[in-house]
Design an enzyme around this catalytic site. Structure first.
Site, PDB file in Angstrom:
ATOM      1  N   ARG A 173       0.933  -1.298   0.053  1.00  0.00           N
ATOM      2  CA  ARG A 173      -0.095   0.106   0.045  1.00  0.00           C
ATOM      3  C   ARG A 173       0.910   1.169   0.232  1.00  0.00           C
ATOM      4  O   ARG A 173       0.308   2.258  -0.398  1.00  0.00           O
ATOM      5  CB  ARG A 173      -0.877  -0.080   1.389  1.00  0.00           C
ATOM      6  N   ARG A 177       9.800   5.432  -3.403  1.00  0.00           N
ATOM      7  CA  ARG A 177      10.398   6.413  -4.629  1.00  0.00           C
ATOM      8  C   ARG A 177      11.588   7.105  -4.083  1.00  0.00           C
ATOM      9  O   ARG A 177      11.784   7.355  -3.015  1.00  0.00           O
ATOM     10  CB  ARG A 177       9.291   7.671  -4.750  1.00  0.00           C
ATOM     11  N   ARG A 252      -9.318  -6.732  13.138  1.00  0.00           N
ATOM     12  CA  ARG A 252      -8.303  -6.094  14.069  1.00  0.00           C
ATOM     13  C   ARG A 252      -9.327  -4.900  14.457  1.00  0.00           C
ATOM     14  O   ARG A 252      -9.921  -4.091  13.822  1.00  0.00           O
ATOM     15  CB  ARG A 252      -7.049  -5.706  13.224  1.00  0.00           C
ATOM     16  N   ARG A 283      -0.160   5.780  16.146  1.00  0.00           N
ATOM     17  CA  ARG A 283      -0.127   7.055  15.725  1.00  0.00           C
ATOM     18  C   ARG A 283      -0.629   8.227  16.495  1.00  0.00           C
ATOM     19  O   ARG A 283      -1.749   7.900  17.172  1.00  0.00           O
ATOM     20  CB  ARG A 283      -0.629   7.251  14.186  1.00  0.00           C
ATOM     21  N   GLU A 305      -4.098   6.239  18.511  1.00  0.00           N
ATOM     22  CA  GLU A 305      -4.660   5.290  17.992  1.00  0.00           C
ATOM     23  C   GLU A 305      -3.867   3.948  18.506  1.00  0.00           C
ATOM     24  O   GLU A 305      -2.715   3.640  18.191  1.00  0.00           O
ATOM     25  CB  GLU A 305      -4.562   5.290  16.445  1.00  0.00           C
ATOM     26  N   TYR A 353     -10.083  -4.917   2.532  1.00  0.00           N
ATOM     27  CA  TYR A 353      -9.217  -3.809   3.164  1.00  0.00           C
ATOM     28  C   TYR A 353      -9.646  -2.694   2.339  1.00  0.00           C
ATOM     29  O   TYR A 353      -8.477  -2.020   1.540  1.00  0.00           O
ATOM     30  CB  TYR A 353      -7.906  -4.055   3.268  1.00  0.00           C
ATOM     31  N   ASP A 355     -10.236   1.145   0.793  1.00  0.00           N
ATOM     32  CA  ASP A 355     -10.400   2.543   0.941  1.00  0.00           C
ATOM     33  C   ASP A 355     -11.773   3.290   0.523  1.00  0.00           C
ATOM     34  O   ASP A 355     -12.376   2.383  -0.363  1.00  0.00           O
ATOM     35  CB  ASP A 355      -9.101   3.143   0.357  1.00  0.00           C
TER      36      ASP A 355
END
Ligand code: FAD
Ligand code: UDP
Length: 378
Positions: A173, A177, A252, A283, A305, A353, A355
């Site tokens: 995901r 770069r 989860r 996070r 979180e 999963y 988005d």
């Protein structure tokens, strides 16, 4: 029989897109939602002038112009670009993995220097064949150093499993770069709706043919609903729908702990990831930065979180798409096909999963097939 054509279970994004499109086609829709609010996990609420993402940071991103145009009907989006920063034992590194990260870690300056460093680390591990798990995938993409500092600890606390037991796709995901570009996504379009996400779902459901009831659990009256509604769109957990008869799928969960602070700026960024194994949360989100600091002066709201094991009754935030769960899901999907008038959708109904853009795409695909195959019904 009720006066409705459809019952939609769950007022999240999937259920709401379906309800909206069905109403536009003249269908009468009842939406039930077990929480005390609509919008599912994209729910945002204004506190101290700040749009608080109640179920974790939500950044809309897609490369599909149709999906982008679709969602822009319901809100104006800002130019927010997600650029989380990692805190590993007090040192800060840019994400996703890019020339800024490599330079911060190793002092390298050029893509060639970074590539040489990563290649040497990969060579030291002797991986062969296709990556068999998340650890092998991560090392083959980015070497051992970044894996140890920015991936392993975060991943194992997020999923409660060893990285060697997790599927490789999860780490794919994230972009890798060799440019100085901290954009977390590769997509063409990205942003946050100005004024939050809840308005999007409010507008979708604001139609004379749609009735919404919150605080109602489908399972309290499952048989009655199935008997009374001609067609049902179910966006809850597929294994729960079938009373876990083939076994439990794994999920989860998360615990969100929010704090209101009497300062303007706590961490200088919307998202800081804590990538070590010891910090119990993954996070910290500082919500005002999603709208460039908008909010009451001298106030900020942060949310930690904490990943958590899931057991029945907890919120199932993530499907755990390893091969065991995926093959169990396939068996449930076979049962689902045999339910004549019930269709399963969304992150929980399709155990994916997904988005937000993928959820919209999946809901619009269902709309298409439903109204193509069901002409004249209802
Ligand atoms: P949900 O939002 O879960 O909606 C399902 C609804 O059904 C819920 O409201 C639930 O209460 C209700 N329901 C379930 N069972 C019943 C029942 N028995 N009776 C009545 N109601 C029921 N996506 C992105 O694109 N970008 C991001 O940055 C991003 N960040 C995320 C961060 C976190 C922490 C999480 C958990 C998800 C994130 N996502 C993100 C994914 C996004 O939240 C989902 O793709 C989307 O919200 C899924 O919509 P849905 O309708 O399938 O599910
Ligand atoms: N990940 C990581 N370190 C990070 C951020 C992400 O190792 O700092 C890994 C982790 O396994 C996570 C996955 O990448 O589950 C996907 O991250 P993403 O930010 O897409 O997760 P989400 O926002 O869906 O929780």
């Amino acid at each position: 029989m009720s006066k409705y054509d459809y019952l939609v279970v769950g007022a999240g994004l999937f259920g709401s897109v379906f309800a909206h499109e069905a109403a536009l086609k003249g269908k009468r829709v009842k939406v039930i939602e077990k929480r005390d609010h609509i919008a599912g996990n994209i729910y945002t609420k204004k506190i101290d002038g700040i749009q608080v993402h109640q179920y974790g940071a939500h950044i809309f991103h897609t490369s599909d112009k149709q999906i982008w145009d679709y969602v822009n009907q319901f809100a104006e989006f800002n130019r927010y670009t997600n650029s989380p920063v990692a805190n590993y034992k007090g040192s800060m590194y840019n994400l996703p993995f890019n020339m800024n990260t490599f330079s911060e870690l190793w002092g390298v300056r050029t893509p060639a220097e970074a590539q040489a460093k990563i290649q040497a680390q990969k060579d030291s591990v002797h991986l062969s064949g296709q990556p068999k798990n998340l650890e092998e995938q991560a090392i083959s993409l980015i070497g051992t150093d970044i894996y140890e500092k920015l991936i392993k600890g975060y991943t194992e606390k997020q999923w409660g499993q060893k990285a060697t037991d997790l599927p490789a796709f999860i780490i794919r995901r994230l972009p890798v770069r060799y440019t100085y570009d901290n954009n977390y996504f590769n997509d063409t379009y990205q942003g946050i709706p100005i004024g939050g996400y809840t308005q999007i779902v409010e507008k979708m459901l604001d139609h004379p043919e749609i009735d919404v009831q919150t605080g109602v659990d489908f399972f309290a009256n499952k048989d009655e609903y199935l008997a009374n509604y001609p067609r049902v769109i179910f966006t809850g957990m597929i294994d729960q729908y079938f009373n876990y008869q083939l076994g439990e799928l794994e999920y989860r969960s998360l615990r969100f702990e929010s704090e209101e602070l009497d300062i303007d700026n706590y961490q200088g960024n919307a998202v800081i990831n804590y990538t070590d194994a010891e910090t119990p949360y993954t996070r910290i989100i500082e919500h005002k930065h999603f709208e460039f600091g908008k909010g009451d002066e001298g106030k900020t709201i942060i949310t930690r979180e904490y990943p958590a094991d899931w057991k029945r009754g907890d919120e199932p935030y993530y499907p755990v798409n390893n091969s065991h769960n995926n093959s169990l899901y396939k068996k449930y999907a076979k049962l689902a096909k045999m339910e004549d008038n019930v269709m399963f959708g969304g992150r929980l109904g399709q155990y994916r999963y997904y988005d937000m853009h993928q959820v919209i795409h999946a809901a619009l695909t269902l709309v298409q097939s439903e109204f193509a195959s069901n002409v004249g019904k209802g």
